[in-house]
Design a protein around this motif. Structure first.
Motif, mmCIF file in Angstrom:
data_model
loop_
_atom_site.group_PDB
_atom_site.id
_atom_site.type_symbol
_atom_site.label_atom_id
_atom_site.label_comp_id
_atom_site.label_asym_id
_atom_site.label_seq_id
_atom_site.Cartn_x
_atom_site.Cartn_y
_atom_site.Cartn_z
ATOM 1 N N LYS A 150 2.040 1.867 -3.549
ATOM 2 C CA LYS A 150 0.988 2.470 -4.366
ATOM 3 C C LYS A 150 0.825 3.951 -4.059
ATOM 4 O O LYS A 150 0.651 4.776 -4.962
ATOM 5 C CB LYS A 150 -0.336 1.741 -4.135
ATOM 6 C CG LYS A 150 -0.377 0.338 -4.692
ATOM 7 C CD LYS A 150 -1.710 -0.322 -4.396
ATOM 8 C CE LYS A 150 -1.739 -1.765 -4.899
ATOM 9 N NZ LYS A 150 -3.025 -2.427 -4.573
ATOM 10 N N SER A 151 0.909 4.289 -2.779
ATOM 11 C CA SER A 151 0.770 5.691 -2.373
ATOM 12 C C SER A 151 1.906 6.539 -2.926
ATOM 13 O O SER A 151 1.685 7.653 -3.419
ATOM 14 C CB SER A 151 0.730 5.781 -0.845
ATOM 15 O OG SER A 151 0.654 7.126 -0.422
ATOM 16 N N ALA B 55 1.469 7.037 -6.703
ATOM 17 C CA ALA B 55 0.396 7.991 -6.978
ATOM 18 C C ALA B 55 0.852 9.423 -6.716
ATOM 19 O O ALA B 55 0.523 10.349 -7.475
ATOM 20 C CB ALA B 55 -0.830 7.656 -6.136
ATOM 21 N N GLU B 56 1.608 9.626 -5.640
ATOM 22 C CA GLU B 56 2.099 10.970 -5.313
ATOM 23 C C GLU B 56 3.086 11.468 -6.363
ATOM 24 O O GLU B 56 3.096 12.650 -6.714
ATOM 25 C CB GLU B 56 2.750 10.966 -3.927
ATOM 26 C CG GLU B 56 1.771 10.919 -2.771
ATOM 27 C CD GLU B 56 0.860 12.135 -2.752
ATOM 28 O OE1 GLU B 56 1.363 13.269 -2.972
ATOM 29 O OE2 GLU B 56 -0.351 11.968 -2.539
ATOM 30 N N LYS C 170 1.087 12.498 -9.374
ATOM 31 C CA LYS C 170 0.359 13.733 -9.073
ATOM 32 C C LYS C 170 1.287 14.941 -9.148
ATOM 33 O O LYS C 170 0.911 16.009 -9.663
ATOM 34 C CB LYS C 170 -0.267 13.633 -7.685
ATOM 35 C CG LYS C 170 -1.072 14.861 -7.278
ATOM 36 C CD LYS C 170 -1.690 14.669 -5.907
ATOM 37 C CE LYS C 170 -2.480 15.910 -5.479
ATOM 38 N NZ LYS C 170 -3.086 15.724 -4.126
ATOM 39 N N GLU D 52 0.831 -1.209 0.000
ATOM 40 C CA GLU D 52 0.000 0.000 0.000
ATOM 41 C C GLU D 52 0.864 1.256 0.000
ATOM 42 O O GLU D 52 0.522 2.251 -0.648
ATOM 43 C CB GLU D 52 -0.952 -0.006 1.201
ATOM 44 C CG GLU D 52 -2.033 -1.066 1.119
ATOM 45 C CD GLU D 52 -2.825 -0.973 -0.177
ATOM 46 O OE1 GLU D 52 -3.252 0.146 -0.539
ATOM 47 O OE2 GLU D 52 -3.019 -2.012 -0.822
ATOM 48 N N ALA D 53 1.975 1.208 0.710
ATOM 49 C CA ALA D 53 2.888 2.352 0.713
ATOM 50 C C ALA D 53 3.468 2.571 -0.677
ATOM 51 O O ALA D 53 3.614 3.713 -1.130
ATOM 52 C CB ALA D 53 4.009 2.132 1.733
ATOM 53 N N ALA E 81 2.628 -1.110 -8.400
ATOM 54 C CA ALA E 81 2.212 0.265 -8.098
ATOM 55 C C ALA E 81 2.465 1.217 -9.262
ATOM 56 O O ALA E 81 1.691 2.150 -9.502
ATOM 57 C CB ALA E 81 2.951 0.759 -6.851
#
Length: 265
Positions: free
Chosen positions: A58-59, A62-63, A66, A55-56, A111
């Protein structure tokens, strides 16, 4: 890129920055990435990441998208080695080897790849090892994890090719990094008398090789950055005379075994 705090990862980061690239460099400690690279602070973006945390990963991906709009190149470098004879490792140690070298590497790819597929563009650089092609006594557990990485990426690359996402598997020989010392390598903890003499010889070999490896990680890092900037990178980069020799001997042995199998019909 992952595993940027030391060793080959740090040299790849340096080479990419020297080439004018913007680098998001991850390690378990962002401060360890940043240390000594303050001059690049406008293009270096250190991020803390444990690659075993899906999950980290993927985060973080995504950041990055972005903030920068895209990820052109993923360098999946983080990993370590369990060095020693198989029966001297606990089950937990073997599972940890795969958790980091295989599943952690998969986490990061899982990710990042959706963003590359969406753009129909990108390159995944996976740092494997000649030990992903050739195994030997004392390297069975580490090689098993790298053989798995090789098999996964060889197939995954074919799955991604129709979407414009490319793959480069890097298979170095022995590099002059801290890979074989206690910071990166771990050794079996179970004492088995039958293996005692062979294990002692192997540990002596590792201790003698540490710091005296024949291949320069700076040269490999520069080559990786050079290939990453090209439109048609090769599928594999086998780096170092030792790696070339071991891989060639493996190919010759396979040809011999294929011929023997054919002869037996």
């Amino acid at each position: 890129m992952t595993g940027a705090s030391r060793g080959l990862g740090r040299e790849i980061m340096r080479a990419a920055l020297d080439a004018g690239q913007t680098v998001v460099a991850t390690a378990r400690s962002a401060d360890a990435v940043r240390d000594g690279f303050e001059v690049y602070q406008d293009r270096l973006h250190p991020v803390a990441l444990d690659i075993t945390d899906a999950e980290a990963a993927k985060s973080v991906a995504a950041e990055i998208v972005k903030r920068f709009g895209k990820i052109d190149v993923l360098v999946n470098n983080a990993g370590y080695a369990e060095l020693g004879f198989f029966e001297t490792f606990t089950e937990a140690a073997v599972r940890r080897q795969f958790e980091v070298n295989l599943f952690g590497t998969m986490n990061v790819a899982r990710a990042v790849v959706p963003h590359m597929r969406k753009r129909r563009s990108g390159l995944i650089v996976t740092i494997s090892s000649v030990s992903g092609l050739v195994s030997n006594a004392g390297g069975s557990v580490y090689s098993a994890s790298k053989f798995a990485v090789e098999g996964w990426m060889e197939g995954f690359a074919q799955e991604l090719a129709p979407f414009g996402v490319r793959s480069l598997l890097v298979e170095p020989g022995m590099l002059r990094t801290d890979f074989m010392d206690g910071k990166s390598a771990s050794f079996g903890s179970i004492l088995i008398p039958d293996y005692a003499e062979a294990v002692a010889r192997y540990r002596s070999f590792v201790d003698g090789a540490n710091g005296n490896q024949p291949n320069d990680p700076k040269l490999l890092a520069a080559r990786i950055v050079e290939l990453a900037s090209q439109d048609k990178a090769p599928a594999r980069l086998i780096f170092g005379e030792d790696a070339q020799q071991w891989a060639s001997e493996k190919v010759d042995k396979l040809r011999e075994e294929l011929a023997q199998s054919a002869d037996r019909g």
